[in-house]
Write an enzyme that holds these catalytic residues in place. Structure first.
Site, PDB file in Angstrom:
ATOM      1  N   PRO A  23      52.616  59.557  39.925  1.00 50.82           N
ATOM      2  CA  PRO A  23      51.268  59.058  40.205  1.00 50.82           C
ATOM      3  C   PRO A  23      51.114  58.681  41.675  1.00 50.82           C
ATOM      4  O   PRO A  23      51.975  58.010  42.246  1.00 50.82           O
ATOM      5  CB  PRO A  23      51.150  57.823  39.300  1.00 50.82           C
ATOM      6  CG  PRO A  23      52.555  57.435  38.985  1.00 50.82           C
ATOM      7  CD  PRO A  23      53.368  58.681  39.014  1.00 50.82           C
ATOM      8  N   TYR A 181      52.110  45.024  40.778  1.00 49.25           N
ATOM      9  CA  TYR A 181      50.841  44.886  40.066  1.00 49.25           C
ATOM     10  C   TYR A 181      51.008  43.950  38.864  1.00 49.25           C
ATOM     11  O   TYR A 181      52.098  43.407  38.635  1.00 49.25           O
ATOM     12  CB  TYR A 181      50.285  46.259  39.710  1.00 49.25           C
ATOM     13  CG  TYR A 181      50.045  47.085  40.959  1.00 49.25           C
ATOM     14  CD1 TYR A 181      49.275  46.586  42.005  1.00 49.25           C
ATOM     15  CD2 TYR A 181      50.649  48.331  41.128  1.00 49.25           C
ATOM     16  CE1 TYR A 181      49.085  47.306  43.173  1.00 49.25           C
ATOM     17  CE2 TYR A 181      50.465  49.059  42.301  1.00 49.25           C
ATOM     18  CZ  TYR A 181      49.679  48.540  43.312  1.00 49.25           C
ATOM     19  OH  TYR A 181      49.504  49.246  44.481  1.00 49.25           O
TER      20      TYR A 181
END
Length: 354
Positions: A23, A181
């Site tokens: 990603p 995150y």
């Protein structure tokens, strides 16, 4: 042992080879988290280039979970229809499609990198931050500590995004619990100083990720894989370690994860990371050998023979490439030709085969 171009099966899904697209954020949403024709062209090139699995960029489960205002999402039903052309093309070109679901937590509300990557104040198009604890990431304001009720909403938003991903045709879902995150923020003792059930010891700090995984698995088909991306180490004293990753991997598998995507870092701005080709491969190797849970390797893997050696040695079940595929989206085809002169090429491209 298998090689780079041998198939891999997880649950009821078979990947034609072990070259996967990592990603990579693109910051190209067309407003309201919608993918655009850019995404079809961007991901389509990797499918034409022969990658077995393409993992999309970090895709937010709610607006406040975006890394930047230009991020794509799956928090609304209209985003499902916007994703379908891209997913359909990946399938038509012979690749499987994965969506990476994320909440950015205390690292949200950033400008794109070419605009400095700095925190955006609400007056400049940003939004207030939330996190595991009111501890700021370098250069960002301190986030508001999420309440248990807010955490329940976030768990539900991950599950709803997974359901929309299935409607859009994705084959695989990945939970982004790395790179600082929100889910990583809960794992790390550096960013999680909570005194409730979601903090403290290992069981408390891993609770949110396991709840999210349970909720997503309940919305995801039984025969379709769920991946979890972890920062296997934070590269700093007192942070999450490779030993923690090895301890967590069997728990994730017991809750329905099928493969651990081993990356590292991202939660501390000044970590000293010894970057070199394959520098994160040992983390995937430890997960595989010490737990039996499938794992993938990523990080400065650029040479076909190196990638093949990683698989052949049993150090990883798949390798993920990122920047190398931006430079050359047809890397898988060229790698196949290098490793096996008899490997087939797509009929429309065979005239270019070396």
């Amino acid at each position: 042992m298998p090689g780079l171009f041998d198939p891999l099966t997880l649950r009821g899904t078979t990947f034609k080879n072990r070259v996967w697209v990592a990603p990579m954020c693109q910051y190209a949403a067309g407003g309201d988290g919608l993918p655009t024709p850019y995404h079809l062209a961007h991901y389509g090139q990797f499918a034409l280039g022969g990658a077995a699995l393409i993992i999309t960029e970090a895709t937010a489960v709610e607006p406040a979970g975006r890394l930047t205002p230009a991020d794509v999402g799956l928090w609304a039903d209209e985003q499902v229809a916007a994703w379908r052309p891209t997913v359909d093309f990946m399938h038509e070109a012979g690749s499987l499609a994965a969506v990476q679901l994320v909440h950015a937590g205390r690292k949200a509300s950033a400008a794109p990198p070419w605009q400095g990557g700095v925190y955006l104040q609400p007056a400049d198009g940003g939004w207030p931050l939330v996190g595991a604890s009111p501890i700021a990431f370098e250069g960002w304001p301190a986030p508001a500590e999420l309440t248990p009720a807010q955490l329940a909403d976030i768990v539900a938003n991950f599950a709803a995004a997974a359901a929309r991903a299935h409607q859009a045709g994705f084959d695989v879902v990945e939970l982004h619990a790395a790179h600082g995150y929100l889910l990583h923020q809960f794992l790390s003792p550096l960013s999680n100083h909570r005194a409730d059930d979601y903090g403290g010891d290992f069981a408390g700090r891993t609770r949110l990720l396991l709840e999210v995984l349970d909720a997503v698995r309940a919305q995801w088909p039984d025969d379709a894989p769920v991946l979890v991306r972890l920062s296997a180490t934070e590269w700093v004293d007192g942070g999450w370690t490779a030993d923690d990753t090895v301890a967590l991997a069997p728990l994730l598998a017991a809750h329905g994860a099928d493969l651990i995507d081993c990356s590292s870092g991202g939660n501390v701005h000044d970590a000293k990371i010894p970057m070199a080709p394959g520098y994160q491969v040992p983390f995937a190797a430890r997960v595989r050998r010490e737990t039996g849970v499938p794992a993938s390797a990523v990080g400065l893997i650029t040479e076909a023979r190196h990638a093949n050696a990683i698989i052949a040695a049993g150090d990883a079940d798949a390798v993920l490439l990122a920047r190398e595929l931006l430079r050359n989206p047809h890397w898988p085809l060229l790698a196949a030709a290098e490793l096996d002169p008899s490997a087939p090429w797509p009929v429309r491209y065979v005239r270019a085969r070396p």
